[in-house]
Each structure stands twice: as C-alpha cells, then as structure tokens.
Write an enzyme that holds these catalytic residues in place. Structure first.
Site, mmCIF file in Angstrom:
data_model
loop_
_atom_site.group_PDB
_atom_site.id
_atom_site.type_symbol
_atom_site.label_atom_id
_atom_site.label_comp_id
_atom_site.label_asym_id
_atom_site.label_seq_id
_atom_site.Cartn_x
_atom_site.Cartn_y
_atom_site.Cartn_z
ATOM 1 N N TYR A 4 15.102 -8.081 -8.019
ATOM 2 C CA TYR A 4 14.603 -8.423 -6.681
ATOM 3 C C TYR A 4 15.630 -9.282 -5.972
ATOM 4 O O TYR A 4 16.262 -10.153 -6.588
ATOM 5 C CB TYR A 4 13.262 -9.167 -6.770
ATOM 6 C CG TYR A 4 12.122 -8.221 -7.081
ATOM 7 C CD1 TYR A 4 11.562 -7.450 -6.078
ATOM 8 C CD2 TYR A 4 11.642 -8.066 -8.384
ATOM 9 C CE1 TYR A 4 10.533 -6.554 -6.343
ATOM 10 C CE2 TYR A 4 10.612 -7.172 -8.659
ATOM 11 C CZ TYR A 4 10.066 -6.422 -7.630
ATOM 12 O OH TYR A 4 9.055 -5.526 -7.902
ATOM 13 N N ASN B 176 5.944 -3.364 -19.304
ATOM 14 C CA ASN B 176 6.525 -3.755 -18.018
ATOM 15 C C ASN B 176 6.962 -5.209 -18.113
ATOM 16 O O ASN B 176 6.172 -6.072 -18.508
ATOM 17 C CB ASN B 176 5.491 -3.623 -16.892
ATOM 18 C CG ASN B 176 6.030 -4.173 -15.580
ATOM 19 O OD1 ASN B 176 6.887 -3.566 -14.947
ATOM 20 N ND2 ASN B 176 5.570 -5.353 -15.178
ATOM 21 N N GLU B 177 8.193 -5.471 -17.760
ATOM 22 C CA GLU B 177 8.723 -6.844 -17.760
ATOM 23 C C GLU B 177 8.215 -7.600 -18.999
ATOM 24 O O GLU B 177 7.620 -8.671 -18.903
ATOM 25 C CB GLU B 177 8.365 -7.552 -16.448
ATOM 26 C CG GLU B 177 8.939 -6.809 -15.255
ATOM 27 C CD GLU B 177 8.934 -7.574 -13.935
ATOM 28 O OE1 GLU B 177 8.267 -8.610 -13.826
ATOM 29 O OE2 GLU B 177 9.636 -7.110 -13.005
ATOM 30 N N GLU C 132 12.238 -1.287 -10.374
ATOM 31 C CA GLU C 132 11.726 -2.113 -9.268
ATOM 32 C C GLU C 132 12.899 -2.772 -8.578
ATOM 33 O O GLU C 132 13.734 -3.406 -9.244
ATOM 34 C CB GLU C 132 10.773 -3.204 -9.781
ATOM 35 C CG GLU C 132 9.473 -2.659 -10.333
ATOM 36 C CD GLU C 132 8.506 -3.759 -10.793
ATOM 37 O OE1 GLU C 132 8.553 -4.890 -10.261
ATOM 38 O OE2 GLU C 132 7.702 -3.462 -11.703
ATOM 39 N N GLU D 181 1.309 -0.095 -6.881
ATOM 40 C CA GLU D 181 0.622 -0.913 -7.875
ATOM 41 C C GLU D 181 -0.696 -1.405 -7.289
ATOM 42 O O GLU D 181 -0.821 -1.564 -6.065
ATOM 43 C CB GLU D 181 1.533 -2.116 -8.216
ATOM 44 C CG GLU D 181 0.930 -3.084 -9.197
ATOM 45 C CD GLU D 181 1.937 -4.120 -9.700
ATOM 46 O OE1 GLU D 181 3.002 -4.278 -9.082
ATOM 47 O OE2 GLU D 181 1.628 -4.766 -10.721
ATOM 48 N N GLN E 60 7.561 -2.270 -2.792
ATOM 49 C CA GLN E 60 6.702 -1.164 -3.148
ATOM 50 C C GLN E 60 6.484 -0.315 -1.896
ATOM 51 O O GLN E 60 6.836 -0.746 -0.800
ATOM 52 C CB GLN E 60 5.391 -1.693 -3.706
ATOM 53 C CG GLN E 60 5.583 -2.563 -4.956
ATOM 54 C CD GLN E 60 4.275 -2.921 -5.653
ATOM 55 O OE1 GLN E 60 3.204 -2.518 -5.266
ATOM 56 N NE2 GLN E 60 4.403 -3.713 -6.715
HETATM 57 O O1 AHR Z 1 6.372 -5.758 -7.492
HETATM 58 C C1 AHR Z 1 5.658 -6.927 -7.759
HETATM 59 C C2 AHR Z 1 5.772 -7.393 -9.186
HETATM 60 O O2 AHR Z 1 7.097 -7.762 -9.438
HETATM 61 C C3 AHR Z 1 5.466 -6.392 -10.275
HETATM 62 O O3 AHR Z 1 4.116 -6.329 -10.589
HETATM 63 C C4 AHR Z 1 6.230 -6.942 -11.445
HETATM 64 O O4 AHR Z 1 6.635 -5.933 -12.344
HETATM 65 C C5 AHR Z 1 7.395 -7.676 -10.815
HETATM 66 O O5 AHR Z 1 7.520 -8.952 -11.329
#
Ligand code: AHR
Length: 513
Positions: free
Chosen positions: A255, A177-178, A318, A29, A366
């Site tokens: 995450y 995205n999100e 992600e 990204e 990432q």
């Molecule tokens: O990976 C960092 C960020 O985390 C991304 O831009 C977003 O999609 C997520 O909240």
C-alpha cells in the site's frame, strides 16, 4: 524538454515480455460498503440491479472486464465461513462485520453464487481466498468441492439445488491472507508448515495427481523492508527441506501509505503532498525487483518438482493508495479519488507493465467504495472515479508486447523515489503501438518529442486530466473527469511533438506502416 525514443525494432513475431492481462485484476472484500450496499443492493431494491447486483457497477466493470477478481478478503477472508453465504437468502445467518471498523450486521446475501455470477457478468476469473485462520482444512476442501466438483456428490448436488448445476471451475485459491499480521501473526516458517497442509489437502478435480487449481501462498508485507526479505527467505528455507507442496503464486501486498500528514485530506493537499504521494507509489518497482530475485533463489533451492516445472509466479494481490483520512471515514475505508490517485494508479500499472517478466498478476485494492476505488456509491447513486478511467485507458496494453523506450525528463522531486516530469510506457499488439505518457508535474505542462525511427501513423489519442490536481468526480458532478479525445500528434522530421497538461495521463495509438 522531455524526450521519448522508441528503441525497439518491433519484431512482431517476438513473444517475449508479453503483458499478462491479469495485471489489471481487482479485489473486493466485505469491508465498509464495498460489497454490501455497494456491489450488492438486493433484488428487491429500487436501485436498478441484475439479480441483486448493482446494475451501474456491473455495466461499468463489464466495459473494462477485470481479468481476475479476488474475494472475500483481505482480512475478512480469515473470518469468513462460506456456508453462511449459500442457500435460501432468508435462511442465511446474520453475522457481525467488524472488519476495519465496518461495524455492521452482515446478512450474507452476497455469497459464493452471487460472487460467481458477478464475475461472469463482468468477465473476471474468480480468485477465492480461503479462511486459514478461523476456518479449517475441511472447510476449505468442502468449499472447493462445492465450487468445482462435476461428479454428483452431496456437495455438488447441493450447489445444483442452489441454482448452479455446472461447476464454477474456480481456478485461483489463496491460502491465507497477510499471515504475518491479522492473518495469524505467523512466523514465515510456521506459515510455510500451515501452507503445506492446506495446499496438500486441496481436492483433485479432473485427471492427474496434482491439483489443477492454482494455489497462491501468502507473500510478504511489501511495506516492511526488513521483514519482507526475511519472510520470503524463511518461507522458502522452510519449504526447501522436504517435498514441495503445489504452489502457483506468491502474493505480495503493497500500500502507498499517506497517513503521516494530517493536513492532507485526500481531496485537499499541497504541492508537496502531491509529490510525496507520487514518490511513494514508485517504491513498488524496487520491491518487485527485490522480491522477484528472492523468489527465484527460493524456487531454485526447492527439491525437484514432483509434477511439472519448478515455478512460482510473483503476484501483487493488494495495492493502492491508502490515505489517513479513510480511517475516520464512514463507511469504513471510503476514499474519494482525485487526479493524484489516478496518476499513482497509472504509474503503478506502468511498473507492472515494465516488470511484466517478473510479475504476473495484481489486484487493485479495492474496486468499490474502499481505498483506491474505481466506483463510488451513495444510496442509489453510482459514479466512476478517475482510477476507473485509467484502467480503461490502459486496456490496449493487455496481452501486448512491451517495447524498449528511453526517456529523458527533468527530475521534479526527490523523496522515497525520484519523480520525473514524465513517465511513459509503450507496447505493441496486432500492428498497433500504444504509448502512454503520464505528466506527474503538479502545475506545469510538458512538451515532449517522441522519436520513433519507424514509419508510424497516429490513429488515436485520449487523455485524462482535471482542472486541478485535486479534481475528482462527485455525486453532484459525476463527469468532472472523463476520458477525452484529443488531437492526433503532428509529425515533423520523424518525430512527434506532444504537449501534455499537468497532472494528466495520455494514451496514443499508432499504426505501424
Ligand atoms: O484492503 C484493506 C485491507 O488491507 C485488507 O483486508 C488487508 O488484506 C490489508 O491489510
């Protein structure tokens, strides 16, 4: 004492439970120095490069050939206008990147052509996430036309003029995205309506009435237990009422947040911090099971598919560890990666492999200089993190068949999930059994017996471990942690005896006799 038992009779003609190689995907990204300054150095740079792409990063990624690469975000995707990234480099507009505190000028030198070139060099299939929030349906259609049209239209001729006569044939297209947060704060029903529009408008290439490109819808925030259930139910509730737009995949994000313990500084942490973070990574397994079930209910409730089967793949677009300190980092979201991150990376891949009948594709967040990175750069220097070596160690599982095993191991910690001393996963491909074993203990080696009930000969044993759980690779000591060959395990009375250092990941391979 730990025991692993092979329960599978290894019927090599069985095609069930094949591990989709796309579970080893990556994500880049425009954030911090992931792309600009990291992957992209420019072709006039003193840093060795392939037409502007950092040579050492390309060479390293080529070795692990990530099967899929998602771009340009993330949150950034919803601010990105693809036309800024094509044409003569010196004519490209200069924009300002505020994504997650990046706060730098963006010269747009890495655009669509550079992304595709990068994918081709490292062996990845591109996944483009379109801009649903500040872009338009027309902008998406034109980006797709530019990339994939083989007939001579103005857009495909423009692509040719910009150096690429052949279509890029980008297969994966993410729509939003999100969208539950930075991607628009949509309700699931409102997002579903927007999704209908974008997915229906997507251009057709080649024969057929339905797009052959694979549209990926925004799935839920895996970190929000109630909201994620509601999002999936409402999304499909809304879709089921009328005809179904094309939908290939449903993209869940998760995450492993480590933000509530200020004294945990990514490279300096206590035994308790070690176990807490490892326990946190385990949560993804129940989320996948929950979301897979909801997805099946949702798909079953849809009206009959107009074209082809009713199907929709669960994707984790992600995932990774997110340590609190990264919010103070410069470049933005930069994190060192220790053996703790390597262990959670290994345990997460184990989850994907175990759940290979439920999850089809996943992208580590990432690849370079951001969060759970495989590669870190500083000016001209490039290093590989322990996470990189986990992906490398686990390559034999790609496309292999999951094997049934049982594991007995003492429980060491109880948190969001329980942590056992060891975790393991086994697969078979082309007459080779691959067994990986993760020792999650902070400070104790583990003895393991591996009962196979079959005639197997060990042919390879490789290990990743550091002097301490806090060990990492630095620019001063880049090879502190690398994969080491270890002695092949000894067999006695039909069982192998394994001994693993604390905080380690080991992969054994056995030939089936
Ligand atoms: O990976 C960092 C960020 O985390 C991304 O831009 C977003 O999609 C997520 O909240």
């Amino acid at each position: 004492m730990n025991k692993i038992k092979l329960l599978d009779n290894i019927n090599t003609s069985d095609n069930k439970n094949i591990i989709d190689e796309r579970l080893h995907g990556q994500f880049i990204e425009f954030l911090g120095e992931c792309i600009s300054g990291g992957i992209w150095v420019g072709d006039d740079s003193d840093i060795p490069n392939y037409q502007g792409l950092r040579k050492e990063a390309v060479d390293a990624l080529k070795e692990i050939a990530p099967p899929v690469l998602r771009f340009p975000g993330g949150c950034f995707a919803d601010t990105y206008h693809w036309r800024n990234g094509i044409g003569a480099p010196d004519k490209r507009p200069v924009t300002y990147n505020t994504n997650f505190g990046t706060m730098t000028l963006e010269y747009n030198q890495f655009g669509t052509h550079e992304f595709i070139k990068f994918c081709r060099l490292i062996g990845a299939e591109p996944w483009i996430n379109i801009n649903m929030l500040s872009g338009t349906v027309a902008e998406m259609c034109e980006w797709a036309e530019y990339c994939n049209r083989s007939e001579e239209t103005d857009l495909s001729l423009e692509r040719r003029k910009n150096g690429s006569p052949e279509p890029f044939n980008v297969e994966y297209w993410g729509i939003g995205n999100e969208s539950w947060a930075g991607g628009g704060n949509y309700t699931a029903a409102a997002y579903a309506d927007e999704y209908r529009k974008y997915a229906s408008a997507f251009p057709r290439f080649g024969n057929g009435f339905s797009p052959k490109e694979k549209m990926i819808a925004c799935g839920p925030d895996g970190n929000k237990p109630q909201e994620r259930v509601k999002w999936t139910k409402e999304f499909f509730e809304s879709l089921k009422n009328f005809r179904t737009p094309p939908i290939y995949g449903y993209d869940l994000h998760f995450y492993n947040w480590n933000i509530s313990h200020k004294e945990d500084t990514t490279t300096s942490f206590s035994k308790e911090d070690w176990y807490r973070v490892i326990a946190g990574a385990g949560e993804l397994e129940t989320i996948i099971e929950e979301q897979y079930d909801l997805l099946q209910e949702g798909i079953n409730s849809l009206p009959p598919a107009q074209f082809g089967e009713k199907d929709c793949k669960l994707i984790v677009g992600e995932w990774g560890n997110w340590h609190g300190k990264s919010f103070e980092a410069s470049p933005a979201l930069y994190q060192q990666c220790t053996m703790r991150d390597a262990v959670t990376t290994a345990l997460t891949l184990d989850i994907f492999h175990r759940q290979c009948d439920k999850v089809s594709m996943a992208c580590n967040a990432q690849t370079v200089n951001v969060l759970n990175s495989l590669i870190l750069t500083e000016g001209s220097k490039t290093i590989l993190t322990p996470n990189y070596y986990v992906f490398k160690l686990y390559m034999p599982h790609r496309g292999a068949r999951k094997l049934d095993i049982s594991i007995e191991s003492p429980q060491l910690y109880s948190g969001v999930t329980d942590v056992s001393a060891i975790s393991a996963f086994a697969s078979e491909k082309e007459g080779l059994v691959t067994l990986n074993v993760v020792n999650s203990s902070y400070d104790e080696k583990q003895h393991i017996t591996f009962d196979t009930g079959l005639s197997l000969s060990p042919v390879d044993a490789k290990q990743l471990s550091g002097k301490t759980p806090q060990s990492y690779n630095s620019f001063e000591n880049p090879d502190n942690i690398t994969i080491k060959n270890i002695s092949l395990p000894e067999e006695a009375d039909g069982s192998f005896s394994l001994e693993l250092p604390p905080a380690s990941i080991t992969v054994y391979q056995f030939k089936i006799n």
